[in-house]
Design an enzyme around this catalytic site. Structure first.
Site, PDB file in Angstrom:
ATOM      1  N   CYS A   1       0.824  -1.227   0.000  1.00  0.00           N
ATOM      2  CA  CYS A   1       0.000   0.000   0.000  1.00  0.00           C
ATOM      3  C   CYS A   1       0.849   1.264   0.000  1.00  0.00           C
ATOM      4  O   CYS A   1       0.356   2.341  -0.327  1.00  0.00           O
ATOM      5  CB  CYS A   1      -0.934   0.000   1.198  1.00  0.00           C
ATOM      6  SG  CYS A   1      -1.973  -1.462   1.244  1.00  0.00           S
TER       7      CYS A   1
ATOM      8  N   HIS B   1      -3.699   7.038   2.810  1.00  0.00           N
ATOM      9  CA  HIS B   1      -4.023   5.727   2.226  1.00  0.00           C
ATOM     10  C   HIS B   1      -5.409   5.313   2.727  1.00  0.00           C
ATOM     11  O   HIS B   1      -5.730   5.473   3.905  1.00  0.00           O
ATOM     12  CB  HIS B   1      -2.965   4.705   2.663  1.00  0.00           C
ATOM     13  CG  HIS B   1      -3.340   3.296   2.316  1.00  0.00           C
ATOM     14  ND1 HIS B   1      -3.778   2.936   1.059  1.00  0.00           N
ATOM     15  CD2 HIS B   1      -3.370   2.158   3.064  1.00  0.00           C
ATOM     16  CE1 HIS B   1      -4.042   1.647   1.055  1.00  0.00           C
ATOM     17  NE2 HIS B   1      -3.810   1.148   2.253  1.00  0.00           N
TER      18      HIS B   1
ATOM     19  N   ASN C   1      -9.999  -0.649  -0.099  1.00  0.00           N
ATOM     20  CA  ASN C   1      -8.541  -0.508  -0.069  1.00  0.00           C
ATOM     21  C   ASN C   1      -7.976  -1.005  -1.404  1.00  0.00           C
ATOM     22  O   ASN C   1      -8.032  -2.199  -1.703  1.00  0.00           O
ATOM     23  CB  ASN C   1      -8.000  -1.331   1.107  1.00  0.00           C
ATOM     24  CG  ASN C   1      -6.494  -1.222   1.261  1.00  0.00           C
ATOM     25  OD1 ASN C   1      -5.801  -0.721   0.387  1.00  0.00           O
ATOM     26  ND2 ASN C   1      -5.992  -1.710   2.379  1.00  0.00           N
TER      27      ASN C   1
HETATM   28  O1  UT7 Z   1      -3.702  -1.387   3.700  1.00  0.00           O
HETATM   29  C1  UT7 Z   1      -2.736  -2.032   4.451  1.00  0.00           C
HETATM   30  C2  UT7 Z   1      -2.957  -1.904   5.881  1.00  0.00           C
HETATM   31  N1  UT7 Z   1      -4.152  -2.602   6.266  1.00  0.00           N
HETATM   32  C3  UT7 Z   1      -4.870  -2.080   7.208  1.00  0.00           C
HETATM   33  O2  UT7 Z   1      -4.576  -1.002   7.649  1.00  0.00           O
HETATM   34  C4  UT7 Z   1      -6.038  -2.880   7.729  1.00  0.00           C
HETATM   35  C5  UT7 Z   1      -6.077  -2.754   9.206  1.00  0.00           C
HETATM   36  N2  UT7 Z   1      -7.107  -3.537   9.858  1.00  0.00           N
HETATM   37  C6  UT7 Z   1      -8.424  -3.233   9.824  1.00  0.00           C
HETATM   38  O3  UT7 Z   1      -8.867  -2.393   9.075  1.00  0.00           O
HETATM   39  C7  UT7 Z   1      -9.308  -3.939  10.826  1.00  0.00           C
HETATM   40  O4  UT7 Z   1      -8.511  -4.651  11.738  1.00  0.00           O
HETATM   41  C8  UT7 Z   1     -10.359  -4.907  10.226  1.00  0.00           C
HETATM   42  C9  UT7 Z   1     -11.444  -4.118   9.526  1.00  0.00           C
HETATM   43  C10 UT7 Z   1      -9.695  -5.858   9.255  1.00  0.00           C
HETATM   44  C11 UT7 Z   1     -11.034  -5.720  11.332  1.00  0.00           C
HETATM   45  O5  UT7 Z   1     -11.611  -4.861  12.304  1.00  0.00           O
HETATM   46  P1  UT7 Z   1     -11.307  -5.070  13.871  1.00  0.00           P
HETATM   47  O6  UT7 Z   1     -12.093  -4.068  14.568  1.00  0.00           O
HETATM   48  O7  UT7 Z   1      -9.819  -5.022  14.041  1.00  0.00           O
HETATM   49  O8  UT7 Z   1     -11.886  -6.510  14.126  1.00  0.00           O
HETATM   50  P2  UT7 Z   1     -11.151  -7.829  14.666  1.00  0.00           P
HETATM   51  O9  UT7 Z   1     -10.238  -8.377  13.624  1.00  0.00           O
HETATM   52  O10 UT7 Z   1     -10.585  -7.581  16.026  1.00  0.00           O
HETATM   53  O11 UT7 Z   1     -12.384  -8.794  14.804  1.00  0.00           O
HETATM   54  C12 UT7 Z   1     -13.483  -8.516  15.700  1.00  0.00           C
HETATM   55  C13 UT7 Z   1     -14.572  -9.552  15.474  1.00  0.00           C
HETATM   56  C14 UT7 Z   1     -14.048 -10.989  15.458  1.00  0.00           C
HETATM   57  O12 UT7 Z   1     -15.020 -11.804  16.095  1.00  0.00           O
HETATM   58  P3  UT7 Z   1     -14.831 -12.260  17.622  1.00  0.00           P
HETATM   59  O13 UT7 Z   1     -13.530 -13.010  17.666  1.00  0.00           O
HETATM   60  O14 UT7 Z   1     -14.789 -10.991  18.422  1.00  0.00           O
HETATM   61  O15 UT7 Z   1     -16.030 -13.084  17.870  1.00  0.00           O
HETATM   62  C15 UT7 Z   1     -13.994 -11.324  14.001  1.00  0.00           C
HETATM   63  O16 UT7 Z   1     -14.158 -12.708  13.748  1.00  0.00           O
HETATM   64  O17 UT7 Z   1     -15.179  -9.340  14.193  1.00  0.00           O
HETATM   65  C16 UT7 Z   1     -15.201 -10.575  13.471  1.00  0.00           C
HETATM   66  N3  UT7 Z   1     -15.134 -10.262  12.050  1.00  0.00           N
HETATM   67  C17 UT7 Z   1     -16.211 -10.044  11.289  1.00  0.00           C
HETATM   68  N4  UT7 Z   1     -17.524 -10.028  11.581  1.00  0.00           N
HETATM   69  C18 UT7 Z   1     -18.385  -9.761  10.586  1.00  0.00           C
HETATM   70  C19 UT7 Z   1     -14.012 -10.131  11.267  1.00  0.00           C
HETATM   71  N5  UT7 Z   1     -14.369  -9.833  10.004  1.00  0.00           N
HETATM   72  C20 UT7 Z   1     -15.728  -9.771   9.989  1.00  0.00           C
HETATM   73  C21 UT7 Z   1     -16.683  -9.507   8.995  1.00  0.00           C
HETATM   74  N6  UT7 Z   1     -17.989  -9.494   9.337  1.00  0.00           N
HETATM   75  N7  UT7 Z   1     -16.325  -9.222   7.722  1.00  0.00           N
END
Ligand code: UT7
Length: 335
Positions: A116, A257, A287
């Site tokens: 990115c 970004h 993204n």
């Molecule tokens: O471009 C390069 C750099 N990349 C980034 O900057 C991306 C950075 N990361 C993010 O944008 C975020 O971490 C995400 C959007 C990918 C995820 O959001 P989060 O608030 O960090 O969620 P998490 O990974 O901590 O997951 C929280 C919960 C989990 O469930 P449990 O374990 O709490 O029951 C996940 O399984 O959300 C669940 N989850 C989803 N639920 C519904 C993860 N993806 C999804 C989904 N729909 N698509």
């Protein structure tokens, strides 16, 4: 002899036609429009057609960037492409293919891989070539067919990424007011496993195991990446502003970004940026990796918001891990 500076002369972008909405994704994986919107700010992303490849999108963005500059194809003496979804993983480079599609022959052309951060990394390379006097007009392109490495059964990644391309012309100038103010790029390979496509490569050449285990798809430690992105980007943009004695309120266009609205908001708030200063396209494009920043610049150019001489602050973070920021005026013609 007068000093030579690098200047940002024009912008172009290409967005594929097909839209993949959150509602579409609800039918593919266990997710909801509400979750995606709340956690990322993304409503939809564009996906390239099956027969549309990274170089096609890059070439279309580049045609526009060339058309909107004073530079003709014959004057371009370097073509650079940032991508992690090249037409071919080994060779030839996507920059070579784009050059051929544009009819620019007998020119130095190569790709860089900085995920990115690719487009801002290219600004550092273009600046070095131009200010050393080695090249005069550099075509830089960020292009990604990210859908080609996304596993559409993995809800933690497939909701995030989209396809597209952006391009710019970086030219030599003697005018100090048109020069890049500052640009820098950095990396920390100890976080390599935060964002990785395990195959194909020398660690995992193509094999049945690669196919069976889906090692050709992007894997991300989302939450860890998120936290590090906020911390690193906040520090990075504060540093570039302080070093150049520029206040955040004097930046008309903060163009980060576009990975996640919450990351952009956290960094914007830390800089005390007003809403109208922050460029946001993540909602409609998702993204798009190396294409994200030039696509966002193109958006404000096409809507008539980007004027000649206005300062842009760019910041980015991605696989590697890599990060970079830039402070530069738009030295081209407004729409
Ligand atoms: O471009 C390069 C750099 N990349 C980034 O900057 C991306 C950075 N990361 C993010 O944008 C975020 O971490 C995400 C959007 C990918 C995820 O959001 P989060 O608030 O960090 O969620 P998490 O990974 O901590 O997951 C929280 C919960 C989990 O469930 P449990 O374990 O709490 O029951 C996940 O399984 O959300 C669940 N989850 C989803 N639920 C519904 C993860 N993806 C999804 C989904 N729909 N698509």
């Amino acid at each position: 002899m007068s000093q030579i500076y690098a200047s940002f002369k024009s912008i172009g972008a290409y967005v594929p036609e097909k839209i993949l909405s959150n509602t579409d994704l609800e039918k593919m994986v266990d997710t909801t429009d509400e979750w995606i919107l709340k956690r990322t700010g993304i409503k939809e992303r564009h996906i390239a057609a099956d027969d549309e490849v990274t170089s096609d999108m890059g070439a279309k963005a580049a045609e526009l960037a060339i058309e909107r500059s004073d530079v003709s194809k014959e004057d371009i003496d370097l073509v650079l492409c940032a991508t992690v979804t090249p037409d071919y993983f080994n060779m030839p480079s996507t920059a070579c293919i784009i050059s051929d599609k544009l009819g620019i022959n007998n020119v130095q052309a190569f790709d860089i891989s900085a995920a990115c951060s690719g487009f801002v990394y290219l600004l550092t390379v273009a600046k070095a070539f131009v200010e050393s006097g080695m090249k005069k007009n550099v075509l830089i392109i960020g292009a990604e067919k990210f859908s080609s490495i996304v596993d559409y059964t993995d809800r933690s990644t497939c909701i995030l990424f989209g396809d597209g391309a952006g391009a710019a012309i970086i030219s030599a100038t003697n005018k100090k007011e048109e020069a890049f103010v500052d640009v820098h790029a950095s990396a920390d390979g100890s976080y390599a496993d935060f964002l990785v496509t395990p195959a194909p490569g020398s660690i995992n050449p193509v094999s049945q195991k690669v196919i069976d285990e889906g090692l050709n798809f992007v894997q991300m430690k989302g939450n860890e990446t998120f936290k590090l992105a906020v911390k690193t980007l906040t520090k990075d943009v504060k540093e570039i502003l302080a070093k150049n004695e520029i206040n955040s309120e004097d930046i008309p266009h903060f163009i980060p970004h576009q990975a996640n609205y919450r990351i952009i908001k956290a960094v914007g708030d830390a800089l005390k940026m007003k809403e109208e200063q922050v460029v946001l396209t993540v909602g409609k494009y998702g993204n798009t990796s190396a294409a994200s920043i030039p696509m966002a610049i193109n958006d404000i150019w096409e809507s008539g918001r980007l004027q000649n001489g206005e300062l842009m602050l760019l910041d980015t973070f991605g696989g590697g891990l890599t990060w970079a920021s830039a402070l530069l005026p738009f030295a081209g013609k407004a729409k």
